[in-house]
Design a protein around this motif. Structure first.
Motif, PDB file in Angstrom:
ATOM      1  N   LYS A  80       0.830  -1.192   0.000  1.00  0.00           N
ATOM      2  CA  LYS A  80       0.000   0.000   0.000  1.00  0.00           C
ATOM      3  C   LYS A  80       0.874   1.255   0.000  1.00  0.00           C
ATOM      4  O   LYS A  80       2.035   1.226   0.415  1.00  0.00           O
ATOM      5  N   GLU A  81       0.296   2.355  -0.473  1.00  0.00           N
ATOM      6  CA  GLU A  81       1.008   3.627  -0.471  1.00  0.00           C
ATOM      7  C   GLU A  81       0.404   4.501   0.619  1.00  0.00           C
ATOM      8  O   GLU A  81      -0.606   5.174   0.433  1.00  0.00           O
ATOM      9  N   ARG A  82       1.018   4.497   1.783  1.00  0.00           N
ATOM     10  CA  ARG A  82       0.467   5.214   2.920  1.00  0.00           C
ATOM     11  C   ARG A  82       0.905   6.675   2.928  1.00  0.00           C
ATOM     12  O   ARG A  82       2.093   6.961   2.883  1.00  0.00           O
ATOM     13  N   PRO A  83      -0.035   7.599   2.994  1.00  0.00           N
ATOM     14  CA  PRO A  83       0.315   9.021   3.066  1.00  0.00           C
ATOM     15  C   PRO A  83       0.833   9.371   4.457  1.00  0.00           C
ATOM     16  O   PRO A  83       0.724   8.556   5.389  1.00  0.00           O
ATOM     17  N   PRO A  84       1.399  10.558   4.638  1.00  0.00           N
ATOM     18  CA  PRO A  84       1.840  10.976   5.978  1.00  0.00           C
ATOM     19  C   PRO A  84       0.667  10.940   6.950  1.00  0.00           C
ATOM     20  O   PRO A  84      -0.469  11.254   6.587  1.00  0.00           O
ATOM     21  N   SER A  85       0.943  10.556   8.177  1.00  0.00           N
ATOM     22  CA  SER A  85      -0.117  10.392   9.166  1.00  0.00           C
ATOM     23  C   SER A  85      -0.903  11.671   9.406  1.00  0.00           C
ATOM     24  O   SER A  85      -2.108  11.631   9.665  1.00  0.00           O
ATOM     25  N   LEU A 110      -9.524   4.248  -0.836  1.00  0.00           N
ATOM     26  CA  LEU A 110      -9.338   4.267   0.616  1.00  0.00           C
ATOM     27  C   LEU A 110      -8.480   3.100   1.086  1.00  0.00           C
ATOM     28  O   LEU A 110      -7.602   3.258   1.952  1.00  0.00           O
ATOM     29  N   ASP A 111      -8.720   1.915   0.513  1.00  0.00           N
ATOM     30  CA  ASP A 111      -7.952   0.731   0.915  1.00  0.00           C
ATOM     31  C   ASP A 111      -6.488   0.855   0.512  1.00  0.00           C
ATOM     32  O   ASP A 111      -5.586   0.527   1.300  1.00  0.00           O
ATOM     33  N   TYR A 112      -6.241   1.318  -0.708  1.00  0.00           N
ATOM     34  CA  TYR A 112      -4.863   1.411  -1.177  1.00  0.00           C
ATOM     35  C   TYR A 112      -4.048   2.415  -0.359  1.00  0.00           C
ATOM     36  O   TYR A 112      -2.887   2.161  -0.036  1.00  0.00           O
ATOM     37  N   TYR A 113      -4.667   3.538  -0.030  1.00  0.00           N
ATOM     38  CA  TYR A 113      -3.967   4.545   0.765  1.00  0.00           C
ATOM     39  C   TYR A 113      -4.130   4.321   2.261  1.00  0.00           C
ATOM     40  O   TYR A 113      -3.703   5.151   3.065  1.00  0.00           O
ATOM     41  N   ASP A 114      -4.717   3.196   2.625  1.00  0.00           N
ATOM     42  CA  ASP A 114      -4.824   2.765   4.019  1.00  0.00           C
ATOM     43  C   ASP A 114      -5.489   3.821   4.901  1.00  0.00           C
ATOM     44  O   ASP A 114      -5.018   4.107   6.009  1.00  0.00           O
ATOM     45  N   ILE A 115      -6.580   4.393   4.382  1.00  0.00           N
ATOM     46  CA  ILE A 115      -7.335   5.392   5.131  1.00  0.00           C
ATOM     47  C   ILE A 115      -8.483   4.688   5.854  1.00  0.00           C
ATOM     48  O   ILE A 115      -9.377   4.143   5.200  1.00  0.00           O
ATOM     49  N   PRO A 116      -8.496   4.663   7.157  1.00  0.00           N
ATOM     50  CA  PRO A 116      -9.576   3.982   7.886  1.00  0.00           C
ATOM     51  C   PRO A 116     -10.925   4.644   7.603  1.00  0.00           C
ATOM     52  O   PRO A 116     -11.028   5.875   7.549  1.00  0.00           O
ATOM     53  N   VAL A 313      -1.541  -5.330  -4.153  1.00  0.00           N
ATOM     54  CA  VAL A 313      -1.085  -4.009  -3.713  1.00  0.00           C
ATOM     55  C   VAL A 313      -2.162  -3.251  -2.959  1.00  0.00           C
ATOM     56  O   VAL A 313      -1.875  -2.511  -2.021  1.00  0.00           O
ATOM     57  N   VAL A 314      -3.434  -3.415  -3.318  1.00  0.00           N
ATOM     58  CA  VAL A 314      -4.517  -2.786  -2.568  1.00  0.00           C
ATOM     59  C   VAL A 314      -4.659  -3.461  -1.205  1.00  0.00           C
ATOM     60  O   VAL A 314      -4.885  -2.821  -0.182  1.00  0.00           O
ATOM     61  N   GLY A 315      -4.475  -4.766  -1.193  1.00  0.00           N
ATOM     62  CA  GLY A 315      -4.407  -5.510   0.062  1.00  0.00           C
ATOM     63  C   GLY A 315      -5.720  -5.569   0.835  1.00  0.00           C
ATOM     64  O   GLY A 315      -6.795  -5.413   0.276  1.00  0.00           O
TER      65      GLY A 315
END
Length: 322
Positions: A80-85, A110-116, A313-315
């Motif tokens: 995943k491509e996580r943005p800054p917290s 939302l899933d790819y960028y790991d946004i809850p 990659v989306v996971g």
């Protein structure tokens, strides 16, 4: 290590599965929105788990040579491509229909960028869950108290918030990413319905998924499944005529091949990582992937390898379970 092992399992499965991959009681508004949700599954975790188990068996049957090759490929770990917290919203609520491709497009982002995010499943008959909103379509998303509507606009707004540098100059008419995102909304989604409801058995299969995952009471499930499937079977014939589709499967396969051609040998349209167009195509296809139409698409076109990469990659979903 766990991620690398997951990649190994999924790629073994993809290789085996694809052979190289080159090888009327229902209100009208429900009929219009059950599939689409806007004007323009994710696949269940149990299926992902079953795929992993099956992949392990397939991996064993490949022998040592196959496992070595797959292990080497797994070194390129997709993640995943996580943005800054500090860029991640603190409260995200998605109002959706589970089977809606536009809602799934937003969820892929939302899933790819790991946004809850939390999910409110809307009943497409009563829409009581969104009575508070003047906008009466899904997806609707509340981001830290701000309402955003329409899947593409939602993704643009969230993209500006979490990826401001990346998206600053990506809105021109000639931009490749923009072009293919618009292709998804103007073409790809219109090919889906004639395929999902191609015949009575596929229409029933689709409504079995819709009623199993949607917000329906017991009586609604029964009436919607059978009346809805029958109605959408006939509606799909009208859609074929409207969009000049003579052979629905051929149109689906052609769309899949068009997308693969656009990749031009790249892992993703975005290169080594998915861009918004990759996420849009993946999102709208996710509700059909394990229906007959989606299985046929993967079997008869080259899209399977890209789709498997996207699944990896989306996971796992970043949805917050209630």
């Amino acid at each position: 290590m766990r991620r690398a092992y997951s990649v190994l399992l999924h790629r073994n499965l993809a290789a085996a599965r694809l052979g190289g991959a080159t090888s009327t009681a229902v209100p009208n508004r429900f009929l219009q929105t059950t599939l689409y949700g806007t004007t323009a599954g994710s696949s269940p975790s149990s299926r992902r788990w079953f795929s992993s188990i099956l992949a392990a068996v397939v991996g064993t049957s490949l022998g040592v040579g196959g496992l070595i090759a797959a292990s080497s490929a797994s070194q390129e770990v997709l993640a995943k491509e996580r943005p800054p917290s500090d860029a991640i919203p603190s409260d995200v609520i998605l109002y959706q229909y589970e089977a809606c491709p536009f809602c799934n497009k937003v969820k892929a982002f939302l899933d790819y960028y790991d946004i809850p995010y939390k999910v409110v499943e809307v009943n497409p008959l009563s829409k009581k869950e969104i009575k508070w909103s003047e906008y009466q379509k899904v997806p609707i998303i509340m981001v830290d108290g701000e309402q955003l509507n329409d899947s593409s606009a939602i993704i643009d707004k969230l993209g500006e918030r979490i990826l401001s540098k990346k998206k600053a100059d990506s809105t021109s008419e000639d931009d490749e990413e923009t072009k293919w995102r618009r292709w998804v909304d103007s073409h790809l989604v219109h090919v889906l319905s004639p395929n999902i409801y191609r015949n009575t058995s596929e229409a029933l299969e689709s409504f079995d998924y819709i009623t199993s995952n949607g917000n329906f009471n017991f009586m609604e499930k029964i009436s919607v499944k059978y009346a809805g499937a029958a109605a959408m079977y006939f509606v799909s014939k009208k859609l074929k005529k409207k969009y000049n589709i003579t052979d629905e499967r051929a149109a689906l396969y052609e769309s899949a091949e068009t997308w693969v051609d656009a990749l031009n040998g790249r892992e993703f349209l975005g290169g080594s990582k998915p861009n918004f167009a990759d996420l849009a195509v993946f999102g709208v296809l996710r509700p059909i992937r394990y229906l007959r139409s989606g299985k046929d698409m993967v079997e008869h076109t080259r899209i399977g390898e890209w789709y498997t990469r996207m699944e990896i990659v989306v996971g796992e979903s970043s949805r917050i379970k209630a």
